[in-house]
Scaffold this motif. Structure first.
Motif, short mmCIF file in Angstrom:
data_model
loop_
_atom_site.label_atom_id
_atom_site.label_comp_id
_atom_site.label_asym_id
_atom_site.label_seq_id
_atom_site.Cartn_x
_atom_site.Cartn_y
_atom_site.Cartn_z
N GLU A 154 0.68 -1.32 -0.54
CA GLU A 154 -0.18 0.09 -0.42
C GLU A 154 0.66 1.33 0.26
O GLU A 154 1.94 1.75 1.11
N GLY A 155 0.98 2.19 -1.00
CA GLY A 155 1.75 3.37 -1.14
C GLY A 155 2.31 3.58 -2.99
O GLY A 155 1.79 2.76 -3.40
N SER A 156 2.63 4.45 -2.29
CA SER A 156 2.85 4.72 -4.23
C SER A 156 4.82 4.35 -4.94
O SER A 156 4.56 3.90 -5.86
N GLY A 157 5.12 4.03 -4.06
CA GLY A 157 7.00 3.02 -4.10
C GLY A 157 7.68 4.28 -5.27
O GLY A 157 8.35 3.24 -5.54
N GLU A 158 7.94 5.22 -4.63
CA GLU A 158 8.93 5.74 -4.71
C GLU A 158 9.77 5.63 -4.10
O GLU A 158 9.75 5.13 -2.92
N VAL A 159 11.26 6.07 -4.05
CA VAL A 159 12.33 5.54 -3.88
C VAL A 159 12.56 6.97 -3.05
O VAL A 159 12.09 8.27 -3.18
N GLY A 160 12.43 6.40 -1.53
CA GLY A 160 12.74 6.81 -0.38
C GLY A 160 11.00 7.22 0.33
O GLY A 160 11.14 7.33 1.27
N GLU A 161 10.03 7.06 -0.40
CA GLU A 161 8.87 6.75 0.49
C GLU A 161 8.51 5.24 0.14
O GLU A 161 8.68 5.00 0.58
N GLY A 162 8.07 5.00 2.19
CA GLY A 162 7.30 4.24 2.52
C GLY A 162 6.43 3.31 1.80
O GLY A 162 5.10 4.16 1.58
N VAL A 163 6.38 2.48 2.03
CA VAL A 163 5.37 1.09 1.20
C VAL A 163 4.96 0.01 2.24
O VAL A 163 4.97 -0.25 2.56
N GLN A 164 3.88 0.43 3.07
CA GLN A 164 3.06 -0.16 3.79
C GLN A 164 2.58 -1.57 3.55
O GLN A 164 2.24 -1.71 2.17
N LEU A 165 3.32 -2.63 3.82
CA LEU A 165 3.30 -4.47 3.80
C LEU A 165 2.00 -4.78 4.58
O LEU A 165 1.85 -4.90 5.82
N ASN A 166 0.66 -4.92 3.81
CA ASN A 166 -0.45 -5.74 4.47
C ASN A 166 -0.24 -6.52 4.15
O ASN A 166 0.30 -8.48 3.45
N LEU A 167 -0.68 -7.83 5.69
CA LEU A 167 -0.90 -9.30 5.62
C LEU A 167 -2.54 -9.71 6.39
O LEU A 167 -2.90 -8.79 6.29
N PHE A 168 -2.72 -10.49 5.06
CA PHE A 168 -4.41 -11.38 5.09
C PHE A 168 -4.00 -12.61 5.23
O PHE A 168 -2.93 -13.00 4.46
N ALA A 169 -4.85 -13.43 5.03
CA ALA A 169 -5.10 -14.71 5.84
C ALA A 169 -6.56 -15.48 6.30
O ALA A 169 -7.33 -14.84 6.14
N ASN A 170 -6.70 -16.73 5.71
CA ASN A 170 -7.57 -17.32 5.20
C ASN A 170 -8.36 -17.70 6.73
O ASN A 170 -8.98 -18.77 6.69
N ARG A 171 -7.78 -16.88 7.84
CA ARG A 171 -8.36 -17.51 8.93
C ARG A 171 -8.17 -16.14 10.08
O ARG A 171 -8.04 -14.90 9.91
N GLU A 172 -10.02 -15.34 10.62
CA GLU A 172 -9.67 -15.10 11.28
C GLU A 172 -9.58 -15.23 13.22
O GLU A 172 -9.38 -15.99 13.60
N GLY A 173 -8.71 -13.49 13.39
CA GLY A 173 -8.29 -13.33 15.03
C GLY A 173 -7.50 -14.94 15.52
O GLY A 173 -7.10 -15.33 16.56
N LYS A 174 -6.74 -15.67 14.77
CA LYS A 174 -5.72 -16.08 15.04
C LYS A 174 -4.13 -15.41 15.03
O LYS A 174 -3.98 -14.70 14.69
N ALA A 175 -3.34 -15.88 16.46
CA ALA A 175 -2.10 -15.07 16.58
C ALA A 175 -1.53 -16.05 15.31
O ALA A 175 -1.60 -17.37 15.36
N ILE A 176 -1.33 -15.62 15.52
CA ILE A 176 0.19 -15.53 13.65
C ILE A 176 1.29 -14.47 14.01
O ILE A 176 1.74 -13.16 14.56
N ARG A 177 2.79 -15.39 13.34
CA ARG A 177 4.03 -14.69 13.91
C ARG A 177 4.20 -14.81 12.33
O ARG A 177 4.53 -15.49 10.89
N TYR A 178 4.67 -13.25 12.05
CA TYR A 178 5.63 -13.01 10.85
C TYR A 178 6.90 -12.59 10.05
O TYR A 178 7.20 -12.25 11.26
N THR A 179 7.47 -12.28 8.86
CA THR A 179 8.26 -12.04 8.88
C THR A 179 7.82 -11.95 7.29
O THR A 179 8.00 -12.29 6.50
#
Length: 435
Positions: free
Chosen positions: A298-323
């Motif tokens: 989520e974002g513009s993707g320009e050099v120097g500008e931050g792009v947020q990384l979003n996580l979706f999963a096919n489970r609702e409300g589960k504890a998930i560790r991510y990297t």
């Protein structure tokens, strides 16, 4: 201040980043200290009820803060404030000011109620041939009913296909046993009448008086919704108020067009639930399948500008560790855990942000693992991976990785001038010493 100090100060100003201008009043930004830009209000909101779920609307201009709200098309506009809730149009452009955004308006430049008699996607208000019978509306004696022959028995300017009294005898066709011959009075509806009393505009051997598609051949006279218009010419086959070309359940009435999994097949006729993210039906999230994640940016993707990384999963409300990892560039907050989700979109305490350090294409990988056993799927892996590609442009100003070309040119000139001035001053000092 002497000239040397003045020029040095000017040079420092030229080297300052070009994006230090103050933010507009009331605007929430990631760097804002305003308390209103803190924890999102999780009040829900949204008025569409389209089944798209609750989406985080960040730094919205709709109010002082930001919140979770229904946003079916993921364009950053809440459904109840979106003039095209099913079509992405963050600009909300509405050229004819009729309340329908250009992205979903079937007459972009003409104010209209979206009526589309022939179901071709062009509204009647801007369609030269509203009934698609090959006769333009300005010359068509039945502009909303197909009648290519343009038959007009009584010469009153209304074609037989849309004239309720073809022979103009005062007896409407539905009660006239011989609608093509003036009788002066309505005849006995049970009488046997010769074939010449009837017109057959579409030559399907069914008299127009009883033909449910007088301008379209349909010997079977099929009428699925029993509304009097045969399927061959019915622009709303299920009679739910939604035109065929826009109806996500063509043969089953569903005026609310509910589509909980966002696959463009309405709940009323969808045999399989699989939640679609960003229109990617191939990698949809099936809650009845083994654990899997979906990554998005989520974002513009320009050099120097931050792009947020979003996580979706096919489970609702589960504890998930991510990297999150990347082949290049920088990711802040790349590791963590989440357990709160809405519409399969997990909420971070501190979101991971990817920043490109040069123009190009980057591969970013998400590795996610369920913290606890996956109920119902004990024999399957609890780890899932997905990669996304982020393209970064050069950007502008300080976002391009340094001062712009005009800034560098001015700096070089200023440096040359200072150096020349210093040498001149040194020569003057030496000359005074010799004296």
């Amino acid at each position: 201040m002497n000239i040397r100090n003045f020029l040095s100060a000017a040079m420092i100003v030229l080297l300052l980043p070009t994006n230090l201008a103050a933010q507009p009043a009331g605007e929430c930004t990631q760097d804002s200290d305003d308390e209103a830009c803190g924890t999102p209000d999780q009040s829900g909101g949204g008025g569409c009820g389209c089944g798209g779920g609750s989406i985080l609307i960040a730094f919205t201009d709709e109010g002082d803060s930001y919140q979770y709200a229904d946003d079916y098309d993921n364009d950053g506009r809440e459904d109840n404030a979106d003039n095209c809730p099913f079509e992405e149009n963050s600009d909300q452009q509405d050229s004819d000011s009729d309340g329908y955004g250009n992205a979903c308006d079937n007459c972009v430049m003409v104010t209209n109620d979206q009526r589309d008699s022939d179901g071709d996607g062009n509204g009647d208000a801007c369609d030269d041939d509203s009934d698609a019978d090959g006769i333009e509306d300005v010359e068509d004696n039945c502009p909303l009913v197909p009648n290519p022959a343009q038959a007009d028995l009584d010469g009153d300017g209304r074609g037989n296909a849309c004239d309720v009294d073809d022979d103009n005898d005062g007896c409407e066709d539905v009660a006239d046993n011989c609608p093509l011959q003036p009788a002066g009075e309505c005849l006995d509806t049970g009488a046997v009448v010769p074939d010449e009393c009837f017109d057959d505009e579409d030559a399907d051997r069914i008299p127009d008086q009883i033909d449910n598609c007088a301008g379209s051949p349909n010997t079977d006279q099929e009428d699925s919704d029993e509304d009097g218009s045969g399927d061959a010419c019915d622009t709303d086959l299920d009679n739910d108020g939604v035109q065929n070309h826009a109806d996500n359940c063509l043969h089953i009435p569903n005026p609310n067009q509910m589509d909980a999994d966002r696959d463009f097949i309405g709940n009323a006729c969808d045999p399989h639930y699989c939640y679609v993210v960003n229109g990617d039906a191939e990698d949809c999230l099936d809650p009845n399948a083994p654990f899997m994640v979906y990554a998005s940016s989520e974002g513009s993707g320009e050099v120097g500008e931050g792009v947020q990384l979003n996580l979706f999963a096919n489970r609702e409300g589960k504890a998930i560790r991510y990297t999150w990892t990347a082949d290049d560039g920088v990711i802040s907050n790349p590791q963590g855990s989440v357990s709160v989700s809405e519409a399969y979109n997990y909420r971070y305490d501190t979101p991971p942000i990817f920043t490109a350090n040069k123009p190009g294409t980057y591969v970013v990988k998400l590795t996610a693992e369920l913290a606890f056993e996956d109920e119902g799927y004990t024999q399957t892996a609890d780890v899932s991976y997905q990669e996304i590609t982020i393209s970064a442009g050069r950007g502008t100003g300080c976002n391009s990785g340094g001062p712009t070309f005009p800034s560098l040119t001015l700096v070089a000139l200023a440096w040359f001038f200072i150096r020349s001035w210093n040498k001149r001053a040194e020569r003057l000092d030496k000359s005074k010493q010799d004296c």
